[in-house]
Design an enzyme around this catalytic site. Structure first.
Site, short mmCIF file in Angstrom:
data_model
loop_
_atom_site.label_atom_id
_atom_site.label_comp_id
_atom_site.label_asym_id
_atom_site.label_seq_id
_atom_site.Cartn_x
_atom_site.Cartn_y
_atom_site.Cartn_z
N MET A 93 91.68 25.09 19.42
CA MET A 93 90.98 25.45 18.19
C MET A 93 89.96 24.36 17.84
SD MET A 93 93.53 27.63 15.83
CE MET A 93 94.39 26.31 15.04
N LEU A 129 88.88 18.30 19.18
CA LEU A 129 89.65 17.85 20.33
C LEU A 129 90.05 16.37 20.24
CD1 LEU A 129 87.65 19.63 23.19
CD2 LEU A 129 89.51 20.53 21.79
N GLY A 177 94.95 14.39 23.60
CA GLY A 177 95.93 15.36 24.11
C GLY A 177 95.22 16.53 24.79
N HIS A 178 94.15 17.05 24.14
CA HIS A 178 93.38 18.15 24.75
C HIS A 178 92.70 17.67 26.04
CE1 HIS A 178 93.18 19.44 20.38
NE2 HIS A 178 93.68 20.52 20.96
N GLN A 237 96.13 33.28 12.81
CA GLN A 237 97.34 32.46 12.86
C GLN A 237 97.50 31.55 11.64
OE1 GLN A 237 95.96 30.58 16.69
NE2 GLN A 237 97.06 28.79 15.92
N GLY A 255 99.95 22.33 25.74
CA GLY A 255 100.71 21.10 25.52
C GLY A 255 102.16 21.39 25.21
N LYS A 265 103.93 19.74 23.35
CA LYS A 265 104.13 19.42 21.92
C LYS A 265 104.46 20.68 21.12
CE LYS A 265 100.27 18.76 19.57
NZ LYS A 265 100.30 19.78 18.54
N GLN A 294 105.57 27.58 20.82
CA GLN A 294 104.37 28.34 21.23
C GLN A 294 104.35 28.56 22.74
OE1 GLN A 294 100.27 27.72 19.56
NE2 GLN A 294 99.97 26.50 21.40
N MET A 319 100.15 13.28 19.56
CA MET A 319 98.74 13.45 19.15
C MET A 319 98.51 14.89 18.72
SD MET A 319 96.51 11.19 21.71
CE MET A 319 96.74 9.42 21.78
O1 PAF Z 1 97.69 25.41 20.04
C1 PAF Z 1 96.59 25.80 19.58
O2 PAF Z 1 95.64 25.05 19.42
C2 PAF Z 1 96.44 27.26 19.21
O3 PAF Z 1 97.62 27.78 18.70
C3 PAF Z 1 95.92 28.15 20.37
C4 PAF Z 1 96.91 28.19 21.51
C5 PAF Z 1 94.59 27.60 20.86
C6 PAF Z 1 95.70 29.57 19.87
O4 PAF Z 1 94.78 29.62 18.84
#
Ligand code: PAF
Length: 187
Positions: free
Chosen positions: A32, A35, A38-39, A63, A149, A151, A155, A186
């Site tokens: 999302m 960044l 971690g990303h 979400q 991740g 973390k 999910q 992070m």
């Molecule tokens: O983990 C996230 O950043 C979000 O839940 C994702 C997987 C990008 C979905 O919007």
């Protein structure tokens, strides 16, 4: 190579189809935006094993609960682009809300049991939003593998179950959590 930025689903699907026809392996790193290291570690991990890494940035309204502030979610796309490039990512998929959820949009995905407990118990609808957008991002980017991740453990379980139940055929790779020197994950 400069980052290729794609904003429409059609253009993204066409590019992924072309890459697949050329025999290239595609990885997707859904985010999302805003960044952090971690990303970057997910992108770097994906680069090791795939020819093309598509990072997606989409702040997914589905979400966020009514009391969670979608509008105030931090955004800094220029900085994000630099992090993607520095991590070896070559494509950014950056669709608008209208592109992802046009006015006639109707479908949501609910991974029922796993979504009920823990975070799901406190955030009704959150994991439906996550499952729905991830399925759409997979439909747009057509990845062989997607990286998430560890973390966000619940999910990852939900996404794996969805891929299994819907026969999506995407391999889900879970990358260990990167932590601050304090030990905090992070995020
Ligand atoms: O983990 C996230 O950043 C979000 O839940 C994702 C997987 C990008 C979905 O919007």
């Amino acid at each position: 190579m400069p980052l290729t930025i794609i904003t429409t689903i059609k253009e993204m699907q066409d590019l992924s189809d072309t890459l697949r026809k050329q025999g290239k392996t595609i990885a997707c790193v859904p985010t999302m935006g805003y960044l952090h290291a971690g990303h970057a570690s997910l992108i770097k991990e994906a680069v090791k094993s795939h020819d093309t890494v598509i990072t997606t940035i989409f702040v997914n309204p589905l979400q966020f609960g009514p009391k969670e502030d979608f509008e105030r979610y931090p955004r800094d796309t220029e900085r994000d682009k630099n992090i993607i490039e520095a991590s070896g990512g070559s494509i950014l998929f950056y669709p608008s809300i209208d592109e992802m959820y046009p006015p006639d949009y109707q479908t949501t995905i609910s991974v029922t049991n796993i979504s009920k407990s823990f975070e799901g118990a406190f955030r009704p609808g959150h994991f439906e939003g996550v499952a729905t957008v991830v399925a759409k991002l997979f439909g747009a980017t057509k990845p062989h593998t997607a990286f998430f991740g560890q973390k966000d453990y619940q999910q990852t379980l939900i996404i794996k179950q969805m891929v299994h139940d819907l026969n999506l055929g995407t391999c889900i790779s879970i990358v260990p959590t990167l932590r601050e020197s304090s030990g905090l994950a992070m995020s």
